[in-house]
Design a protein around this motif. Structure first.
Motif, PDB file in Angstrom:
ATOM      1  N   PRO A  61       0.823  -1.212   0.000  1.00 25.79           N
ATOM      2  CA  PRO A  61       0.000   0.000   0.000  1.00 25.79           C
ATOM      3  C   PRO A  61       0.857   1.263   0.000  1.00 25.79           C
ATOM      4  N   GLY A  62       0.338   2.302  -0.638  1.00 27.96           N
ATOM      5  CA  GLY A  62       0.965   3.610  -0.548  1.00 27.96           C
ATOM      6  C   GLY A  62       2.267   3.767  -1.294  1.00 27.96           C
ATOM      7  N   VAL A  63       2.461   3.048  -2.411  1.00 29.26           N
ATOM      8  CA  VAL A  63       3.678   3.219  -3.204  1.00 29.26           C
ATOM      9  C   VAL A  63       3.389   3.856  -4.558  1.00 29.26           C
ATOM     10  N   GLY A  64       2.121   4.229  -4.805  1.00 26.04           N
ATOM     11  CA  GLY A  64       1.822   4.999  -6.007  1.00 26.04           C
ATOM     12  C   GLY A  64       1.192   4.252  -7.155  1.00 26.04           C
ATOM     13  N   LYS A  65       0.485   3.165  -6.889  1.00 23.83           N
ATOM     14  CA  LYS A  65      -0.111   2.388  -7.977  1.00 23.83           C
ATOM     15  C   LYS A  65      -1.179   3.203  -8.721  1.00 23.83           C
ATOM     16  N   THR A  66      -2.074   3.835  -7.964  1.00 23.01           N
ATOM     17  CA  THR A  66      -3.132   4.626  -8.600  1.00 23.01           C
ATOM     18  C   THR A  66      -2.558   5.833  -9.322  1.00 23.01           C
ATOM     19  N   THR A  67      -1.631   6.520  -8.692  1.00 24.63           N
ATOM     20  CA  THR A  67      -0.989   7.679  -9.319  1.00 24.63           C
ATOM     21  C   THR A  67      -0.308   7.286 -10.616  1.00 24.63           C
ATOM     22  N   LEU A  68       0.401   6.190 -10.594  1.00 24.17           N
ATOM     23  CA  LEU A  68       1.113   5.742 -11.785  1.00 24.17           C
ATOM     24  C   LEU A  68       0.138   5.432 -12.915  1.00 24.17           C
ATOM     25  N   ALA A  69      -0.978   4.790 -12.597  1.00 19.68           N
ATOM     26  CA  ALA A  69      -1.975   4.479 -13.628  1.00 19.68           C
ATOM     27  C   ALA A  69      -2.528   5.763 -14.241  1.00 19.68           C
ATOM     28  N   ARG A  70      -2.813   6.761 -13.418  1.00 18.92           N
ATOM     29  CA  ARG A  70      -3.334   8.035 -13.930  1.00 18.92           C
ATOM     30  C   ARG A  70      -2.324   8.722 -14.840  1.00 18.92           C
ATOM     31  N   LEU A  71      -1.070   8.716 -14.443  1.00 18.13           N
ATOM     32  CA  LEU A  71      -0.043   9.389 -15.237  1.00 18.13           C
ATOM     33  C   LEU A  71       0.200   8.668 -16.557  1.00 18.13           C
ATOM     34  N   LEU A  72       0.121   7.343 -16.544  1.00 19.71           N
ATOM     35  CA  LEU A  72       0.274   6.594 -17.788  1.00 19.71           C
ATOM     36  C   LEU A  72      -0.870   6.900 -18.745  1.00 19.71           C
ATOM     37  N   ALA A  73      -2.087   7.023 -18.199  1.00 13.41           N
ATOM     38  CA  ALA A  73      -3.233   7.381 -19.042  1.00 13.41           C
ATOM     39  C   ALA A  73      -3.043   8.770 -19.635  1.00 13.41           C
ATOM     40  N   ARG A  74      -2.563   9.708 -18.792  1.00 12.86           N
ATOM     41  CA  ARG A  74      -2.359  11.077 -19.274  1.00 12.86           C
ATOM     42  C   ARG A  74      -1.299  11.111 -20.376  1.00 12.86           C
ATOM     43  N   SER A  75      -0.214  10.356 -20.192  1.00 11.05           N
ATOM     44  CA  SER A  75       0.852  10.374 -21.195  1.00 11.05           C
ATOM     45  C   SER A  75       0.410   9.744 -22.509  1.00 11.05           C
ATOM     46  N   SER A  76      -0.531   8.805 -22.425  1.00 10.73           N
ATOM     47  CA  SER A  76      -0.997   8.115 -23.629  1.00 10.73           C
ATOM     48  C   SER A  76      -2.115   8.867 -24.330  1.00 10.73           C
ATOM     49  N   GLY A  77      -2.726   9.808 -23.634  1.00 12.62           N
ATOM     50  CA  GLY A  77      -3.846  10.531 -24.209  1.00 12.62           C
ATOM     51  C   GLY A  77      -5.149   9.755 -24.162  1.00 12.62           C
ATOM     52  N   LEU A  78      -5.168   8.618 -23.481  1.00 15.68           N
ATOM     53  CA  LEU A  78      -6.382   7.799 -23.418  1.00 15.68           C
ATOM     54  C   LEU A  78      -7.300   8.266 -22.297  1.00 15.68           C
ATOM     55  N   PRO A  79      -8.609   8.142 -22.469  1.00 11.52           N
ATOM     56  CA  PRO A  79      -9.534   8.404 -21.364  1.00 11.52           C
ATOM     57  C   PRO A  79      -9.237   7.452 -20.208  1.00 11.52           C
ATOM     58  N   PHE A  80      -9.327   7.981 -18.989  1.00  9.64           N
ATOM     59  CA  PHE A  80      -9.032   7.190 -17.793  1.00  9.64           C
ATOM     60  C   PHE A  80     -10.339   6.802 -17.119  1.00  9.64           C
ATOM     61  N   ILE A  81     -10.595   5.500 -17.004  1.00  9.47           N
ATOM     62  CA  ILE A  81     -11.800   4.984 -16.350  1.00  9.47           C
ATOM     63  C   ILE A  81     -11.361   4.183 -15.130  1.00  9.47           C
ATOM     64  N   SER A  82     -11.799   4.596 -13.971  1.00  8.40           N
ATOM     65  CA  SER A  82     -11.389   3.943 -12.729  1.00  8.40           C
ATOM     66  C   SER A  82     -12.539   3.129 -12.152  1.00  8.40           C
ATOM     67  N   ILE A  83     -12.236   1.881 -11.764  1.00  9.32           N
ATOM     68  CA  ILE A  83     -13.214   0.990 -11.139  1.00  9.32           C
ATOM     69  C   ILE A  83     -12.611   0.469  -9.836  1.00  9.32           C
ATOM     70  N   SER A  84     -13.377   0.540  -8.770  1.00  9.76           N
ATOM     71  CA  SER A  84     -12.938  -0.027  -7.499  1.00  9.76           C
ATOM     72  C   SER A  84     -13.511  -1.424  -7.356  1.00  9.76           C
ATOM     73  N   ALA A  85     -12.649  -2.415  -7.195  1.00  9.09           N
ATOM     74  CA  ALA A  85     -13.134  -3.788  -7.046  1.00  9.09           C
ATOM     75  C   ALA A  85     -13.842  -3.986  -5.719  1.00  9.09           C
ATOM     76  N   VAL A  86     -13.642  -3.068  -4.772  1.00  6.41           N
ATOM     77  CA  VAL A  86     -14.334  -3.167  -3.482  1.00  6.41           C
ATOM     78  C   VAL A  86     -15.804  -2.797  -3.644  1.00  6.41           C
ATOM     79  N   LEU A  87     -16.068  -1.737  -4.440  1.00  7.70           N
ATOM     80  CA  LEU A  87     -17.425  -1.218  -4.569  1.00  7.70           C
ATOM     81  C   LEU A  87     -18.085  -1.581  -5.886  1.00  7.70           C
ATOM     82  N   GLY A  88     -17.294  -1.904  -6.919  1.00  9.94           N
ATOM     83  CA  GLY A  88     -17.832  -2.106  -8.257  1.00  9.94           C
ATOM     84  C   GLY A  88     -18.252  -3.531  -8.546  1.00  9.94           C
ATOM     85  N   GLY A  89     -18.744  -3.712  -9.773  1.00 11.41           N
ATOM     86  CA  GLY A  89     -19.178  -5.029 -10.216  1.00 11.41           C
ATOM     87  C   GLY A  89     -19.258  -5.071 -11.722  1.00 11.41           C
ATOM     88  N   VAL A  90     -19.962  -6.073 -12.253  1.00 11.16           N
ATOM     89  CA  VAL A  90     -20.065  -6.259 -13.696  1.00 11.16           C
ATOM     90  C   VAL A  90     -20.734  -5.052 -14.356  1.00 11.16           C
TER      91      VAL A  90
END
Length: 436
Positions: A61-90
């Protein structure tokens, strides 16, 4: 709108937490993970070339997984869609599909992907396969066990490392500057101990201390933050990694490391019964007959802990751990059991030799059961030299090879004498047969 009303609105607006305010806005600002983000490294190159691949980010925990995913999306120009496996579903996955189709492709980030069940993870497969999703999953658990093989085969696993002490100290300095506070070395070290490697928790601690204290000292840090928070999951990888470190320390005859890992687990809330069971296994597997007292002591420690519980019973566990660590080591009994099982699996039910069979009836005696069996106690040194006890096809096969350490060293010497006596007996029988 009046100035007074504006001031009131800002006064009641929620304060943006320090970790969010300091969240990196580019890959260059990321603290740590240079094995992935440094010049020429895999994720830096993928971002620069806008050629992202589906991946699993595995780390504590707390080493930057979410931050890294956001920055990779920004660098690629792709839309960023976030899903939480704790709260989300199909349903959330279906919504992500619709959003991705509108733009042609999207980066879909699933936090704590290990919490999705097999059906939910399978729902990503066709969209990852078609390229509609660039999939990034974040997990603190071992993907080998927690992520479906099908999804794992379509994503690369990148291991994020815990931040070093210097990297954490740089975060403290950055947070202190943002808060307009001064945090000296001892106070910073107290913050690091409290955060236990979690950068988000560390910055939250910096913010809490800066807001609550005019003068920041180690004592004030402890007063504001309370007891240190340890990263420990009694059912996850972190627990089993520590249990593995404990076992290997005992096996490696390092009492200092053994007691350290024992205390780390107890300190983190591990069940003493689980630790005592592991020591029973160590005594049988790694010490064995080199020192049979080790198993006795492990049993005694287990029973003592059962009766006393924590914290009194922990001393018995500590004594057992230290004894097991310094005891002579042998896995000969373990290897003997393993070899015998392999032999039985290979040969099946070989018949019991006739001279070893009981003869409770006249028929059995007439068939030769028990004939030529020699009662060992009637022989010199209670050993019937030349008598065999294995099935005929296995005579001479050795499963147990005692080590030269501890009691097994003496056992090895005795077995050598007995085997020599068997050979002499065999030579004598051969000579008698030749004379006849």
């Amino acid at each position: 709108m009046s100035a007074d009303l504006t001031a009131d609105l800002f006064a009641t607006a929620p304060r943006v937490p320090l970790p969010e305010r300091l969240r990196p806005q580019s890959l260059e600002e990321v603290v740590g993970q240079q094995h992935l983000l440094g010049p020429g490294k895999v994720l830096r190159v993928a971002a620069e070339r806008q050629q992202l691949h589906s991946m699993i980010l595995w780390g504590p925990p707390g080493v930057g997984k979410t931050t890294l995913a956001r920055l990779l999306a920004r660098s690629s120009g792709l839309p960023f869609i976030s899903i939480s496996a704790v709260l989300g579903g199909v349903k959330d996955i279906r919504d992500a599909v619709e959003q991705a189709r509108l733009s042609g492709q999207a980066l879909v980030f699933v936090d704590e992907v290990h919490r999705f069940n097999k059906a939910q993870q399978d729902a990503f497969l066709p969209h990852v396969e078609s390229g509609l999703f660039v999939f990034i999953g974040a997990t603190t658990e071992n993907p080998s066990f927690e992520v479906n093989a099908a999804l794992l085969s379509r994503a690369r696993v990148h291991v994020l490392q815990a931040l070093t002490e210097d990297e954490q100290l740089s975060l403290v300095a950055r947070g202190a500057q943002a808060m307009g506070a001064t945090i000296d070395g001892p106070s910073a070290q107290t913050l690091l101990a409290w955060a236990d490697g979690d950068a988000r928790r560390l910055l939250n601690g910096v913010e809490a201390v800066a807001l609550a204290a005019d003068s920041i000292t180690p004592e004030r840090v402890r007063e504001v933050l309370g007891e240190r928070q340890r990263r420990f999951d009694k059912g996850g990888d972190n627990f089993y990694d520590q249990l593995s470190a404990f076992h290997k320390s005992v096996r490696g005859s390092d009492p200092d490391a053994a007691i350290y890992w024992l205390v780390r687990m107890l300190d983190g809330g591990a069940d003493g019964k689980t630790l005592s069971r592991r020591m029973l296994a160590i005594a049988a597997e790694d010490i064995g007959l080199a020192d049979p007292r080790a198993l006795q002591l492990a049993v005694a420690a287990s029973e003592t802990f059962e009766r006393l519980g924590s914290p009194e019973g922990e001393l018995a566990l500590a004594e057992a751990a230290l004894y097991l660590a310094v005891a002579p080591k042998s896995n000969a009994a373990y290897l003997a059991l393993k070899a015998a099982r392999a032999q039985v699996a290979a040969d099946g039910a070989l018949p019991v030799p006739w001279h070893l069979r009981n003869a409770p009836t006249r028929l059995m005696k007439e068939l030769g059961a028990g004939a030529e069996y020699r009662y060992a106690h009637d022989e010199p040194e209670a050993f019937a030299a030349g008598q065999t006890y294995l099935p005929e096809a296995l005579v001479g096969r050795q499963f147990y090879s005692p080590s030269p350490r501890g009691l097994e060293g003496r056992i090895a010497e005795k077995l050598e004498r007995l085997r020599a006596a068997n050979q002499e007996s065999a030579i004598g029988r051969s000579s008698e047969a030749a004379d006849r």
